[in-house]
Design an enzyme around this catalytic site. Sequence first.
Site, PDB file in Angstrom:
ATOM      1  N   TYR A 118       0.845  -1.201   0.000  1.00 12.17           N
ATOM      2  CA  TYR A 118       0.000   0.000   0.000  1.00 12.17           C
ATOM      3  C   TYR A 118       0.879   1.250   0.000  1.00 12.17           C
ATOM      4  CZ  TYR A 118       1.066   0.305   5.003  1.00 12.17           C
ATOM      5  OH  TYR A 118       1.721   0.385   6.209  1.00 12.17           O
ATOM      6  N   CYS A 119       0.296   2.342  -0.464  1.00  9.51           N
ATOM      7  CA  CYS A 119       0.923   3.660  -0.371  1.00  9.51           C
ATOM      8  C   CYS A 119      -0.016   4.534   0.457  1.00  9.51           C
ATOM      9  CB  CYS A 119       1.213   4.239  -1.745  1.00  9.51           C
ATOM     10  SG  CYS A 119      -0.254   4.499  -2.789  1.00  9.51           S
ATOM     11  N   PHE A 120       0.029   5.836   0.256  1.00 10.92           N
ATOM     12  CA  PHE A 120      -0.775   6.700   1.116  1.00 10.92           C
ATOM     13  C   PHE A 120      -2.270   6.577   0.814  1.00 10.92           C
ATOM     14  CE2 PHE A 120      -2.605  10.901   2.308  1.00 10.92           C
ATOM     15  CZ  PHE A 120      -2.459  10.752   3.675  1.00 10.92           C
ATOM     16  N   TYR A 177      -2.946   3.790   3.119  1.00 10.90           N
ATOM     17  CA  TYR A 177      -2.747   4.084   4.534  1.00 10.90           C
ATOM     18  C   TYR A 177      -3.832   5.009   5.077  1.00 10.90           C
ATOM     19  CZ  TYR A 177      -0.833   5.973   8.821  1.00 10.90           C
ATOM     20  OH  TYR A 177      -0.693   6.374  10.132  1.00 10.90           O
ATOM     21  N   SER A 213       1.290   2.680  -5.395  1.00  9.67           N
ATOM     22  CA  SER A 213       0.922   1.269  -5.260  1.00  9.67           C
ATOM     23  C   SER A 213       0.876   0.586  -6.619  1.00  9.67           C
ATOM     24  CB  SER A 213      -0.457   1.148  -4.590  1.00  9.67           C
ATOM     25  OG  SER A 213      -0.408   1.524  -3.240  1.00  9.67           O
TER      26      SER A 213
END
Length: 366
Positions: A97-99, A126, A105
């Site tokens: 995952y990314c933000f 996130y 991602s």
Amino acid sequence: MSEDTISPSSYSSIFINDHPLIDVRAPVEYRKGAFPHSHNHYLLHDNERTLIGTCYKQYGQTAAINLGYSLIKGKTKQQRINQWLQYLIQQPHAYLYCFRGGLRSQIAQQWLKEAGYTVPFIEGGYKAMRHFLIQSIDNACHSQSLIVISGSTGSGKTELLSKWDNSIDLEAIAKHRGSSFGQCFEPQPSQINFENTLAIKLLKLQVKNTRCLLIEDESYLIGRAAIPRTFYQKMQAADIIVLEETMENRVSRILNDYIISMRQGFIAQLGIDEGQRTWQEYLTQGLMQIKKRLGGKLHDELQHHLNVACHQYENNRDCDEHRIWITKLLKNYYDPMYQYQLNKKQSNIVFKGDIFSINQWLNTKA
């Protein structure tokens, strides 16, 4: 849900099962807040992220994406992929995952796919998972009954809690014992990480269908970690059990925790000479933090006993002087403060007793 993405409906399962996670955000983002079972293997390092963010603001998304590909290529790109692959060898079922579950991602997923690995990324990233955890704390406040364990300093509240599976040790999560002497060897977590860990523990207890949750009476701040306001309000309204203990046993417990064990811990980390010096400074600083509330005369008296106690303990392991200053500190500072706070909650008290009688009582309630 496709094999390439993990939907928000899986958030609860991810946290309850400690599912392995690859966090591809920049290190600076990870340090601000992360999940306990995530590992930071970034797509962009901090300075790269800053450059691309500036480019995005000035020239738009396409220019920012092109800059990203120009920065992360060749050897640098392969190093990033290798980080992910090394982790996937150990945790082949990990999610990434990314933000926000967006471009970072997707790029990480595509590069891994080219390397022969299909790794799903988490939708919402996130930000959405963090929101889910905050909501989980609020939900627990409405759905879970609570019993607060109170008791004078040194009475053994943490020991009592540790015997029950339906308990949460806030001080352990905060890595702080909640007093002026409460600092632990490990640094305290960020506020976000404190909240994330608390939320996950609440989720795990909810799936066990426990009748109630046991928790130690705490101030709003545990060191610098603030208990989430809704949860703290729940604690203030909860039923209270008071753990009663003799002064002699309380002093012995504090002596073991803060003198013998703490000293050994400092020495193990820093060596004999530096560990002994740092440990004594830690005790001195603990007294200094409450000097105004103690008053100068009492503070100086306690500091004198502390200095003598440390000297005697180094020479012959004599603990008598330590018992003297600990007893005076309890009688003149911690006990009056505790009693004042407890008097304001008299209507919440449902049981008082020693650890044996409390465990018996809890067997019928918790």
